[in-house]
Scaffold this motif. Structure first.
Motif, PDB file in Angstrom:
ATOM      1  N   VAL A 183      62.951 -34.338   7.834  1.00  0.00           N
ATOM      2  CA  VAL A 183      63.930 -35.366   8.043  1.00  0.00           C
ATOM      3  C   VAL A 183      64.969 -34.842   7.101  1.00  0.00           C
ATOM      4  CG1 VAL A 183      64.927 -37.510   7.150  1.00  0.00           C
ATOM      5  CG2 VAL A 183      62.785 -37.331   8.444  1.00  0.00           C
ATOM      6  N   LEU A 184      64.594 -34.077   5.976  1.00  0.00           N
ATOM      7  CA  LEU A 184      65.381 -33.630   4.985  1.00  0.00           C
ATOM      8  C   LEU A 184      65.955 -32.292   5.209  1.00  0.00           C
ATOM      9  CD1 LEU A 184      64.062 -35.185   1.475  1.00  0.00           C
ATOM     10  CD2 LEU A 184      66.081 -36.025   2.966  1.00  0.00           C
ATOM     11  N   GLY A 185      65.285 -31.352   5.938  1.00  0.00           N
ATOM     12  CA  GLY A 185      65.433 -30.053   6.302  1.00  0.00           C
ATOM     13  C   GLY A 185      64.799 -29.115   5.109  1.00  0.00           C
ATOM     14  N   LEU A 186      63.820 -29.631   4.630  1.00  0.00           N
ATOM     15  CA  LEU A 186      63.046 -28.787   3.536  1.00  0.00           C
ATOM     16  C   LEU A 186      61.931 -27.941   4.137  1.00  0.00           C
ATOM     17  CD1 LEU A 186      63.257 -31.402   0.542  1.00  0.00           C
ATOM     18  CD2 LEU A 186      64.643 -29.452   0.884  1.00  0.00           C
ATOM     19  N   ASP A 187      61.473 -26.928   3.130  1.00  0.00           N
ATOM     20  CA  ASP A 187      60.592 -25.916   3.604  1.00  0.00           C
ATOM     21  C   ASP A 187      59.288 -26.860   3.119  1.00  0.00           C
ATOM     22  OD1 ASP A 187      58.628 -24.073   3.880  1.00  0.00           O
ATOM     23  OD2 ASP A 187      59.931 -22.404   3.121  1.00  0.00           O
ATOM     24  N   PHE A 188      58.332 -27.073   4.139  1.00  0.00           N
ATOM     25  CA  PHE A 188      57.349 -27.809   3.724  1.00  0.00           C
ATOM     26  C   PHE A 188      56.131 -27.059   3.379  1.00  0.00           C
ATOM     27  CE2 PHE A 188      52.722 -28.620   5.092  1.00  0.00           C
ATOM     28  CZ  PHE A 188      52.491 -29.819   4.553  1.00  0.00           C
ATOM     29  N   ASP A 189      56.206 -25.731   3.318  1.00  0.00           N
ATOM     30  CA  ASP A 189      55.105 -24.763   2.858  1.00  0.00           C
ATOM     31  C   ASP A 189      55.404 -24.692   1.307  1.00  0.00           C
ATOM     32  OD1 ASP A 189      53.465 -24.431   5.201  1.00  0.00           O
ATOM     33  OD2 ASP A 189      54.735 -23.015   6.046  1.00  0.00           O
ATOM     34  N   LYS A 190      56.596 -24.544   1.168  1.00  0.00           N
ATOM     35  CA  LYS A 190      57.060 -24.203  -0.264  1.00  0.00           C
ATOM     36  C   LYS A 190      56.644 -25.677  -1.243  1.00  0.00           C
ATOM     37  CE  LYS A 190      60.859 -20.986  -0.535  1.00  0.00           C
ATOM     38  NZ  LYS A 190      62.277 -20.769  -0.985  1.00  0.00           N
ATOM     39  N   LEU A 191      57.185 -26.621  -0.573  1.00  0.00           N
ATOM     40  CA  LEU A 191      56.678 -27.949  -1.407  1.00  0.00           C
ATOM     41  C   LEU A 191      55.470 -28.066  -1.538  1.00  0.00           C
ATOM     42  CD1 LEU A 191      59.795 -30.286  -0.182  1.00  0.00           C
ATOM     43  CD2 LEU A 191      59.365 -29.193  -2.407  1.00  0.00           C
ATOM     44  N   LYS A 192      54.536 -27.855  -0.548  1.00  0.00           N
ATOM     45  CA  LYS A 192      53.130 -28.236  -0.314  1.00  0.00           C
ATOM     46  C   LYS A 192      52.559 -27.276  -1.373  1.00  0.00           C
ATOM     47  CE  LYS A 192      49.219 -29.591   0.897  1.00  0.00           C
ATOM     48  NZ  LYS A 192      48.502 -30.503   0.012  1.00  0.00           N
ATOM     49  N   GLY A 193      53.113 -26.161  -1.694  1.00  0.00           N
ATOM     50  CA  GLY A 193      52.448 -25.217  -2.702  1.00  0.00           C
ATOM     51  C   GLY A 193      52.539 -25.814  -3.806  1.00  0.00           C
ATOM     52  N   ALA A 194      53.680 -26.426  -4.134  1.00  0.00           N
ATOM     53  CA  ALA A 194      54.201 -26.838  -5.545  1.00  0.00           C
ATOM     54  C   ALA A 194      53.347 -28.206  -5.767  1.00  0.00           C
ATOM     55  CB  ALA A 194      55.422 -27.332  -5.600  1.00  0.00           C
ATOM     56  N   TRP A 195      53.092 -28.906  -4.722  1.00  0.00           N
ATOM     57  CA  TRP A 195      52.619 -30.235  -4.950  1.00  0.00           C
ATOM     58  C   TRP A 195      51.051 -30.271  -5.465  1.00  0.00           C
ATOM     59  CZ3 TRP A 195      56.329 -33.575  -4.754  1.00  0.00           C
ATOM     60  CH2 TRP A 195      55.794 -35.097  -4.583  1.00  0.00           C
TER      61      TRP A 195
END
Length: 74
Positions: free
Chosen positions: A62-74
């Motif tokens: 929805v926000l146009g963000l990179d899932f893989d990058k955020l998942k790695g940080a999560w």
């Protein structure tokens, strides 16, 4: 030390989500509706608490963000 790095990375990911929400002028309720989840789930996400990968993926789409990058940080 690892926990501190992890918390810092998660805080950075939450900041990216909040920034994208502001840029797209979305409220928590609107983001919840667009990503097909409950508003409380969005509040948990923005509070840095754990959410399902699918929820994080939907929010990223929805926000146009990179899932893989955020998942790695999560």
């Amino acid at each position: 030390m690892k926990a501190t790095v992890s918390r810092s990375a998660r805080e950075s990911a939450v900041a990216q989500i909040k920034t994208a929400m502001i840029e797209k002028k979305l409220t928590q309720a609107e983001l919840a509706d667009a990503s097909d989840c409950h508003e409380k789930t969005i509040q948990n996400l923005l509070g840095g608490r754990s959410v399902r990968d699918q929820t994080l993926f939907d929010v990223c789409m929805v926000l146009g963000l990179d899932f893989d990058k955020l998942k790695g940080a999560w």
